[in-house]
Scaffold this active site. Structure first.
Site, short mmCIF file in Angstrom:
data_model
loop_
_atom_site.label_atom_id
_atom_site.label_comp_id
_atom_site.label_asym_id
_atom_site.label_seq_id
_atom_site.Cartn_x
_atom_site.Cartn_y
_atom_site.Cartn_z
N TYR A 143 -6.24 9.13 13.20
CA TYR A 143 -5.57 7.90 13.63
C TYR A 143 -6.26 6.69 13.03
CZ TYR A 143 -2.91 10.16 17.39
OH TYR A 143 -2.04 10.93 18.12
N TYR A 186 -5.54 17.64 15.42
CA TYR A 186 -6.89 17.05 15.41
C TYR A 186 -7.69 17.52 16.61
CZ TYR A 186 -4.82 13.55 18.59
OH TYR A 186 -4.17 12.92 19.62
N ARG A 238 -5.56 19.09 19.51
CA ARG A 238 -4.18 18.72 19.82
C ARG A 238 -3.24 19.34 18.78
NH1 ARG A 238 -2.16 14.98 22.55
NH2 ARG A 238 -0.89 16.74 23.11
N HIS A 270 1.65 16.17 16.79
CA HIS A 270 2.56 15.51 17.74
C HIS A 270 2.80 14.07 17.34
CE1 HIS A 270 -1.49 14.53 19.17
NE2 HIS A 270 -0.97 13.40 19.58
N HIS A 287 3.70 10.45 19.38
CA HIS A 287 3.84 9.78 20.67
C HIS A 287 5.10 8.90 20.66
CE1 HIS A 287 -0.39 10.55 22.04
NE2 HIS A 287 -0.61 10.61 20.74
FE FE2 Z 1 -2.21 11.73 19.86
#
Ligand code: FE2
Lengths: 246, 204
Positions: A112, A151, A161, A164, A166
């Protein structure tokens, strides 16, 4: 949506067995962030029946194109090119026109763009990770992005995770406000994730898994995934003892 | 067998996670050049009617630590009690007031802050007036489904005493968790996610 009469009914009661409960100890952060007392219930008032709506004019040309909206001129984000498309409907199956959707995600390597993010995967200088769009008159939306990577995250020693995206969703009433996550068909990581497993019902989890949609794939360009979103439905006001607006 | 009702299930919620800023307030987390401004950072302009107020506070977890990664949204009526929404059929709200605001808690101080106006009164469905209030929605890492509460105002005692929502709260000692305290032109509203001072959250 402008030529449609606005609806003013209260929203159906939320099925809280379908949503994740507040306290889910496998997802450790929830332990001290979950209210312990019962929620206090009441039927919607005008404060919940109404809500902000957003016009298409607020959107920039590249808002729904994460491959290009942060990229330098002539460059683009690295990763598998995908189109995410679907329809926002309510629990009655009616399309929700004018719904604002905001989305955010990691880059193709699972990183991110955020100062609190420390994963060693590289940042992509051409990928910001945010986008938004507003549904059309029938509730349909689409955007283009790269498929995010999985990640690791600090929860268990080795929790990852699944890939995905959000989503933040506004309907027409503030009681419809929703934040959720979209997963990808066929990802075995989905079923190991403590955040996914905060949802008790397998069918509810499956509602968050987007389907690969080869019919909407653009040959030689981008694959497509279909992700429909359901917001709370409204009661009819026909037999309410006090007609709203009268 | 009977006929199928055919209702769909609402999409289940998932936590907003630690990076909610990227999607909701990208400029706040230094993703610039995508959107001109973060949505909801401004609710008023210089023509907005009504008393200007600041609504501010912090959100505390069960250990007493304030959240530095939460996102709050508020939704409220204008100074005359009208919502800026197509579902508002009683009149036209102040066009210079959005009624909706969004603010992340500060990464250092943990404070949230909204520059807004004091809302007017809005009727309950039976016609009684609700006291001036602001709806608050809180999301963050560790919060699996957005938490909804209301802010009432400590200088509206008479209206608060008659408020149909406040009246139905069984444990009267919890009512003060919904009442912001005036401090100059600010109202301070701290939110406690759990513990002795746990804020009342609503299922509505
Ligand atoms: Fe996330």
């Amino acid at each position: 949506m402008s030529n449609r009469k606005p609806e003013t009914g209260a929203f159906f009661q939320r099925d809280r067995q379908w949503h994740p409960p507040a306290y889910t100890p496998e997802y450790k952060t929830s332990v001290v962030r979950s209210p312990q007392r019962a929620l206090i219930s009441f039927d919607n008032t005008l404060s919940e029946i109404t809500g902000p709506v957003f016009g298409h004019s607020m959107l920039g040309e590249l808002d729904a194109d994460l491959i290009y909206n942060y990229a330098k001129p002539g460059e683009s984000a690295i990763g598998q090119r995908i189109i995410v498309r679907g329809r926002v409907v309510d629990e009655r199956g009616k399309g929700v026109a004018g719904a604002l959707l905001e989305f955010w995600q990691a880059n193709a390597g699972g990183r991110y763009r955020h100062k609190r993010e420390g994963y060693l995967a590289a940042l992509d200088p051409n990928f910001g990770g945010c986008g938004r769009t507003i549904t059309d008159d029938d509730g349909y939306y689409r955007f283009r992005t790269v498929k995010p990577g999985a990640y690791p995250w600090p929860n268990g020693v080795n929790d990852w995770r699944p890939a995905h995206i959000h989503f933040s969703v506004f309907g027409h009433g503030f009681a419809q406000r929703l934040i959720t996550q979209m997963y990808f068909e066929g990802d075995p990581m989905i079923w190991n994730c403590p955040i996914v497993k905060s949802i008790p019902d397998k069918a509810a989890i499956e509602q968050l898994i987007a389907a690969l949609d080869m019919n909407n794939t653009i040959p030689m360009d981008a694959r497509a995934y279909k992700f429909d979103i359901v917001l709370r439905g409204r009661r009819s006001t026909l037999f309410e003892n006090r007609m709203e607006g009268n | 067998m009977v006929q199928q009702l055919g209702y769909l299930k609402e999409t289940p919620s998932q936590t907003a996670g630690p990076y909610v800023h990227i999607g909701c307030t990208p400029n706040f987390c230094e993703i610039t050049g995508v959107y001109e401004n973060d949505l909801g950072i401004s609710m008023v302009n210089d023509k907005t009617l009504g008393e200007r107020i600041t609504l501010r506070g912090r959100v505390f977890d069960g250990t007493g630590t304030p959240l530095r990664d939460a996102l709050l949204e508020i939704w409220q009526a204008d100074s005359k009690g009208l919502y800026n929404s197509p579902s508002e059929l009683r009149g036209t709200a102040d066009p210079n007031f959005t009624g909706w605001g969004r603010c992340p808690t500060d990464m250092e101080t943990a404070e949230y802050r909204f520059e807004t106006v004091k809302p007017g009164q809005v009727p309950f469905k039976d016609g009684r007036m609700m006291a001036p209030h602001v709806t608050v929605w809180i999301v963050a890492r560790g919060i699996n489904i957005g938490l909804q509460t209301r802010v009432y105002f400590d200088d509206e005692k008479e209206a608060n005493d008659k408020d149909p929502i406040l009246q139905r709260i069984e444990h009267r000692n919890r009512v003060p968790t919904l009442i912001a305290k005036r401090d100059g032109s600010s109202y301070v509203f701290d939110i406690y996610l759990q513990g002795d001072k746990e804020t009342i959250f609503f299922d509505v």
